[in-house]
Design an enzyme around this catalytic site. Structure first.
Site, short mmCIF file in Angstrom:
data_model
loop_
_atom_site.label_atom_id
_atom_site.label_comp_id
_atom_site.label_asym_id
_atom_site.label_seq_id
_atom_site.Cartn_x
_atom_site.Cartn_y
_atom_site.Cartn_z
N ASP A 259 -0.14 -6.73 4.89
CA ASP A 259 -0.88 -7.97 5.09
C ASP A 259 -0.02 -9.18 5.41
OD1 ASP A 259 -3.24 -6.71 2.79
OD2 ASP A 259 -3.63 -7.18 4.89
N THR B 136 0.83 -1.20 0.00
CA THR B 136 0.00 0.00 0.00
C THR B 136 0.86 1.26 0.00
OG1 THR B 136 -1.79 -1.14 1.14
CG2 THR B 136 -1.75 1.25 1.32
#
Lengths: 165, 165, 165, 165
Positions: free
Chosen positions: C83, C11
């Site tokens: 993640d 991200t």
């Protein structure tokens, strides 16, 4: 002079959802944008729906038509996804007489750094104050009459086109 | 339709100088702002001067008059400090016939986070495209005819006023 | 003291693609972030890959291990999707001895307005300068030793956990 | 582990006052910055004063000394103007034993677009968690022990220097 702003969503109001890593709608940013522009216009903001315009169906456009007819203002700005903005404009042009309606949107969400949203909002509100009754799109600093514009998806800008293109 | 943008400075283009901790002018941000708004307008940007409008003297205003007369465009946007924008507008109204001239500025520098600059630029460019020949101010989302506006310094917004106030 | 920054995507470096309305990778923003932080650290930035960490496979982690072993620096910062950052950290802890390796990422892309990216980068570079040899995660202002941390996906923060949780 | 953040002002917290066109202090941005960094640290923010460090006198530095001694935390971050940060650090090094104190600031106000504030805050909080008792400056991604650093005013960065330079 009073202007009604009808919010329907589109990239204009999208946000980044950090838990899922995707884009979504929450509250509209319109009031914050009007504050940032230090707008002194007499404006009423209505959130009619918050959807991506690629997901708009006939009944969504009907709601927009009804809202435009119902509100007392004769000058209206509609924030809308850019993908089917020209289509909604044509439906309005065929069904809502006697009002100046200006649709606008954004190529980049206002919530992100490099958005055209604030520029487009200032532009649309100005056109809405002066243009005669009719339906228009305000994008890329310009205005187009409904039925004479299409979105060029390859480069992401709006251009003149003949109706039905 | 071609629009000339004449840059004269003002808060619009101020920047923070980190070595001195003060505000100053460097390059104009106009081209970057037009890119951010994804403007497809035919526009020519001229940097005439970069000064705080509180420092404008008669000869500065004369330069602005001459630039407005000289350029081939009949539609002009002038970025200007807000403090004496109404004054420059009156000088132009008395000396430059036959052109649509819209002055605009910003209460917060574009270079800072919460600027009204992009909103005002979109607004001014739209008014410049559709208002008839004359001199106007575009601030706070509205437009005012030269001679009928003043800056309310206590709250930092523009309001209607009779000439000479 | 020299620090190697190994970029793997996540991200941290995502951008908004206005033509498709989706998120994607282009150039890394690391150099721009180091300039914004006015970093005077001796730093070398390597873009190893630009992927979402949910898409990482064994061979991707092998590339990261090899890069950490190969570079001359004994202090390394790795930008990585949040993640599976804890997973990559455990692989590194088991395979790369004698170096201080700090993984960091962002919950919101740096390219967007409200990103934690710059805060995390400053944090990670500082931990990399002073923590002893080992593998760590730097998120939410804190640091965690590899094997003792997990991402709480419901609220989007990192917490201590026993290995294997 | 608990960290106390003592706010003293400096460029870090300056804002643009649109009515006067000058820079000034209002509320500290520290809580907002900790939220943006998604900090999960146990932190207490105290606003001791909000001044430009060029205006600091002996009694201001005494207040800072007293605050550092008084608070229960043994790890402290102080936000401070960069101009006399090194000076305050030396006073603290001579008067406050047994605590890890890290001073930081910003070259550009956090309220403006291109600030190093968030990077420096992440950096300082990380150093504060690990460095042994002593007084330090955290700027430009690095840390310096009090008495061994000076601000290079020509280029606006911090560099090592021998005490008394």
């Amino acid at each position: 002079m009073s202007i009604r702003i009808i919010v329907t969503g589109g990239t204009f109001d999208k946000e980044y959802d950090e838990l899922t890593g995707s884009l979504r709608f929450r509250e509209t940013h319109l009031p914050e944008m009007l504050r940032r522009g230090r707008s002194m216009l007499e404006v009423q903001v209505d959130v009619l729906m918050m959807i991506d315009s690629l997901e708009m169906l006939h009944h969504h456009r009907q709601q927009i038509v009804e809202a435009c007819v119902r509100v007392p203002e004769s000058r209206i700005v509609i924030t809308h996804g850019t993908d089917t903005m020209a289509e909604t404009a044509q439906v309005l042009a065929a069904t809502v007489p006697g009002k100046t309606i200006v649709l606008t949107g954004a190529m980049v969400p206002y919530a992100f750094g490099s958005s055209d949203g604030l520029f487009n909002l200032g532009s649309a509100l100005s056109f809405a104050q002066i243009l005669p009754a009719g339906v228009y799109l305000a994008m890329n600093g310009r205005y187009f009459a409904a039925g004479h514009v299409m979105k060029n998806r390859e480069v992401g800008v709006f251009e003149e086109a003949t109706q039905g293109e």
